[in-house]
Enzyme design. Structure first.
Site, PDB file in Angstrom:
ATOM      1  CE  LYS A 187      35.174  51.010  45.666  1.00 54.29           C
ATOM      2  NZ  LYS A 187      35.737  49.766  45.092  1.00 54.29           N
ATOM      3  CD  GLU A 263      48.960  57.192  51.632  1.00 56.84           C
ATOM      4  OE1 GLU A 263      48.674  55.986  51.666  1.00 56.84           O
ATOM      5  OE2 GLU A 263      49.212  57.864  52.648  1.00 56.84           O
ATOM      6  CB  CYS A 297      52.425  51.823  46.137  1.00 56.75           C
ATOM      7  SG  CYS A 297      52.454  51.870  47.930  1.00 56.75           S
ATOM      8  CD  GLU A 399      52.097  51.702  39.796  1.00 57.70           C
ATOM      9  OE1 GLU A 399      50.972  52.015  39.394  1.00 57.70           O
ATOM     10  OE2 GLU A 399      52.436  51.778  40.988  1.00 57.70           O
TER      11      GLU A 399
HETATM   12  P1  NAD Z   1      42.695  51.566  41.327  1.00 55.66           P
HETATM   13  O1  NAD Z   1      42.965  53.016  41.189  1.00 55.66           O
HETATM   14  O2  NAD Z   1      42.304  50.804  40.131  1.00 55.66           O
HETATM   15  O3  NAD Z   1      41.539  51.294  42.392  1.00 55.66           O
HETATM   16  C1  NAD Z   1      41.643  51.758  43.722  1.00 55.66           C
HETATM   17  C2  NAD Z   1      40.258  51.936  44.289  1.00 55.66           C
HETATM   18  O4  NAD Z   1      39.605  52.998  43.600  1.00 55.66           O
HETATM   19  C3  NAD Z   1      39.356  50.714  44.154  1.00 55.66           C
HETATM   20  O5  NAD Z   1      38.587  50.600  45.324  1.00 55.66           O
HETATM   21  C4  NAD Z   1      38.486  51.082  42.962  1.00 55.66           C
HETATM   22  O6  NAD Z   1      37.233  50.432  42.952  1.00 55.66           O
HETATM   23  C5  NAD Z   1      38.330  52.574  43.171  1.00 55.66           C
HETATM   24  N1  NAD Z   1      37.987  53.321  41.966  1.00 55.66           N
HETATM   25  C6  NAD Z   1      38.352  53.054  40.681  1.00 55.66           C
HETATM   26  N2  NAD Z   1      37.826  53.999  39.848  1.00 55.66           N
HETATM   27  C7  NAD Z   1      37.132  54.862  40.626  1.00 55.66           C
HETATM   28  C8  NAD Z   1      36.353  56.027  40.348  1.00 55.66           C
HETATM   29  N3  NAD Z   1      36.206  56.496  39.116  1.00 55.66           N
HETATM   30  N4  NAD Z   1      35.777  56.674  41.381  1.00 55.66           N
HETATM   31  C9  NAD Z   1      35.923  56.211  42.657  1.00 55.66           C
HETATM   32  N5  NAD Z   1      36.626  55.111  42.965  1.00 55.66           N
HETATM   33  C10 NAD Z   1      37.238  54.441  41.969  1.00 55.66           C
HETATM   34  O7  NAD Z   1      44.000  50.955  41.999  1.00 55.66           O
HETATM   35  P2  NAD Z   1      44.304  49.410  42.321  1.00 55.66           P
HETATM   36  O8  NAD Z   1      44.550  48.715  41.032  1.00 55.66           O
HETATM   37  O9  NAD Z   1      43.281  48.900  43.258  1.00 55.66           O
HETATM   38  O10 NAD Z   1      45.662  49.515  43.153  1.00 55.66           O
HETATM   39  C11 NAD Z   1      46.933  49.535  42.548  1.00 55.66           C
HETATM   40  C12 NAD Z   1      47.440  50.962  42.460  1.00 55.66           C
HETATM   41  O11 NAD Z   1      47.472  51.532  43.762  1.00 55.66           O
HETATM   42  C13 NAD Z   1      48.855  51.057  41.946  1.00 55.66           C
HETATM   43  O12 NAD Z   1      48.952  52.149  41.073  1.00 55.66           O
HETATM   44  C14 NAD Z   1      49.672  51.332  43.199  1.00 55.66           C
HETATM   45  O13 NAD Z   1      50.902  51.986  42.980  1.00 55.66           O
HETATM   46  C15 NAD Z   1      48.723  52.162  43.981  1.00 55.66           C
HETATM   47  N6  NAD Z   1      49.044  52.139  45.416  1.00 55.66           N
HETATM   48  C16 NAD Z   1      49.605  53.242  45.987  1.00 55.66           C
HETATM   49  C17 NAD Z   1      49.950  53.234  47.334  1.00 55.66           C
HETATM   50  C18 NAD Z   1      50.610  54.424  47.989  1.00 55.66           C
HETATM   51  O14 NAD Z   1      50.697  54.437  49.210  1.00 55.66           O
HETATM   52  N7  NAD Z   1      51.077  55.407  47.248  1.00 55.66           N
HETATM   53  C19 NAD Z   1      49.698  52.092  48.090  1.00 55.66           C
HETATM   54  C20 NAD Z   1      49.121  50.982  47.466  1.00 55.66           C
HETATM   55  C21 NAD Z   1      48.784  51.018  46.128  1.00 55.66           C
END
Ligand code: NAD
Length: 495
Positions: A187, A263, A297, A399
């Site tokens: 997804k 992550e 991240c 963050e």
């Molecule tokens: P997000 O959590 O908003 O979305 C991530 C994914 O989850 C998207 O595909 C979204 O559609 C899906 N999603 C959202 N709500 C959901 C639900 N209720 N059920 C299932 N899926 C759902 O994150 P984002 O804004 O896309 O990315 C930024 C975040 O990701 C930041 O917090 C960043 O720190 C983190 N990040 C972490 C790492 C790591 O390796 N630790 C790497 C990259 C990004």
């Protein structure tokens, strides 16, 4: 249905289920918008429950069928062909990633797309070479028993991805998952679906059997993300994204006791000691703060500098930040693209206002840059540095995920460690010092999953990757990926 993703005019992004590109069964679509100028660049088919159901069914059938029965050597050879396919269509992947994210083309060429290919090669090579343990024991009746552990695939894996490094972070999961013999349903983020669709074409061309790699597009709640993570026939969920979303997905995973690998977010500190080599530290911290417009991240949002160096560090960071070149992906020399969307810009600008309201001194930036009128619809923002806030300020605790950092002075090593650890997150830390003993001592005390000394984002894919506290659950990378993507079966033979 079509075998390749259509590309006339703006792009039409279909779901990829059982080796075929399919429109949304409910006929639902949404717009993909360029963060560079706000233009619509794609129409994306949103997967409903029936599409997700079809994808999970296809993944289960492939697991039991052709993929599950394939000898390991053939499976791994196919994954090398997937990596070759990414290389062969390199420019198309770069175009797609630039279109979705607006990031500088050079970043896509040097980081995102090469790592996308490497994620298949590295894990295809790795799984061949990982031993499992074996023990012999005496049985009570005088015989012998040999115990050995066999690694078997976990099963059908849901891969839920963010938008900041779309192909890189998606293949970081799909590479090891497939190398271990699982099947996947990806997804992608609703903001960045293009490279996951293109990878479907590469999978078909490489001979990956239908159903092994599936893509369902859509949002999180009440959409593809929730339908997929709630699906009872998914065996494990690997997720990269916000910590709050991780909590929601964990609740979904609790139904049926499915495994998770998370992550998540970070509020990462950098500690600059007075003996640091600033000629190395400044360009490194500029990268760790501003690369990908701060949407990494692992990036640095809190910087602590030993007091004798504080004024010089801040002054040099200001100069270096003001030299960053903001612009669209193809502008020569550009180092900073836009944020991912207008919505994300509103969030980041909200923090820019909050920092001022909390009493910060704005060293540089703090607003929206002056750019040509053609870019007015884009999600542009100035790189920003603050000083003067206490550790308790929200600017220092939450963050932001934008091109910004706060710099504070410290007086002792103990104080530096304490403020660095004073956070709910625990993803990465950076230490700059020429004192080797101090580097070891401080690194051992930082509550993080990854600590870089005199460097940042040097990634060896064999090493454990992940976060402590609110930054994640589990480790992936190298043999650690096998802990999530396989189950260990102990076999005991009496003889
Ligand atoms: P997000 O959590 O908003 O979305 C991530 C994914 O989850 C998207 O595909 C979204 O559609 C899906 N999603 C959202 N709500 C959901 C639900 N209720 N059920 C299932 N899926 C759902 O994150 P984002 O804004 O896309 O990315 C930024 C975040 O990701 C930041 O917090 C960043 O720190 C983190 N990040 C972490 C790492 C790591 O390796 N630790 C790497 C990259 C990004």
């Amino acid at each position: 249905m079509s075998e390749t993703a259509p590309r006339t005019g703006y792009r039409e992004v279909l779901n990829f289920i059982n080796g075929r590109f399919e429109p949304s069964r409910e006929g639902r679509t949404f717009a993909g918008v360029s963060p560079v100028d706000g233009a619509q660049v794609a129409v994306i088919h949103e997967a409903g429950r029936a599409d997700v159901e079809a994808a999970v069914k296809a993944a289960r059938a492939a697991l039991k069928g052709p993929w599950g029965r394939l000898p390991q050597a053939e499976r791994l050879a196919i994954l090398h062909r997937v990596a070759d396919g990414i290389q062969q269509r390199f420019d198309e992947f770069v175009d797609a990633e630039c279109l979705d994210t607006g990031k500088p083309r050079e970043s896509c060429r040097h980081v995102d797309i090469p790592r996308g290919a490497a994620n298949f090669r590295v894990f295809a090579d790795l799984v061949k070479n990982v031993p499992t343990e074996a023990f012999t024991m005496d049985t009570p009746d005088g015989a012998t028993a040999l115990n050995y552990a066999l690694r078997v695939p976990r099963g059908v894996i849901a891969v839920v991805c963010p938008w900041n490094l779309p192909l890189l972070l998606m293949t970081w999961k799909v590479g090891p998952a497939l190398a271990c013999g699982n099947t996947v349903i990806v997804k992608p983020s609703e903001e960045t679906p293009l490279t996951a669709a293109l990878l479907g074409e590469v999978m078909n061309a490489a001979g990956v059997p239908p159903g092994v790699y599936n893509v369902v597009n859509g949002f999180g709640p009440d959409s593809a993300g929730a339908y997929l993570t709630e699906h009872p026939d998914v065996d494990g969920i690997t997720f990269t994204g916000e910590s709050g979303t991780g909590e929601v997905i964990m609740r979904a995973a609790a139904q049926g006791l499915r495994s998770v690998s998370f992550e998540l977010g970070g509020k990462n500190p950098a500690l600059i000691f007075a003996d640091a080599n600033l000629d190395d530290a400044i360009p490194t911290i500029i990268r760790s703060t501003f690369i990908n417009c701060g949407q990494v991240c692992l990036g640095t949002e809190r910087i602590y500098v030993e007091r004798p160096l504080f004024a010089e560090f801040v002054a040099r960071m200001k100069v270096a930040t003001e030299q960053l070149k903001i612009g669209p992906p193809d502008e020569p020399g550009v180092t900073l693209g836009p944020l991912i969307s207008q919505l994300h810009r509103e969030k980041v600008l909200g923090y820019y206002q909050l920092a001022v309201a909390e009493g910060a001194t704005v060293v540089t930036g703090g607003g929206i840059p002056d750019l040509p009128a053609a870019l007015a619809g884009g999600a542009w923002i100035q790189p920003t540095i603050w000083t003067g806030l206490p550790p308790s300020a929200r600017t220092n605790r939450e963050e932001i995920f934008g091109p910004c950092c706060h710099i504070s002075p410290f007086d002792t090593e103990a104080e530096a460690i304490a403020v660095a650890n004073d956070t709910a997150y625990g993803l990465t830390g950076v230490i700059f010092t020429r004192d080797l003993a101090r580097a070891h001592r401080v690194a051992a005390q930082l509550e993080v999953g990854i600590c870089w000394v005199n460097s940042w984002f040097l990634r060896d894919l064999r090493t454990p990757f992940g976060g402590m506290k609110h930054s994640g659950i589990g480790r992936e990378g190298g043999v650690h990926s096998l802990e999530f993507y396989t189950e260990l079966r102990n076999i005991c033979i009496r003889y």
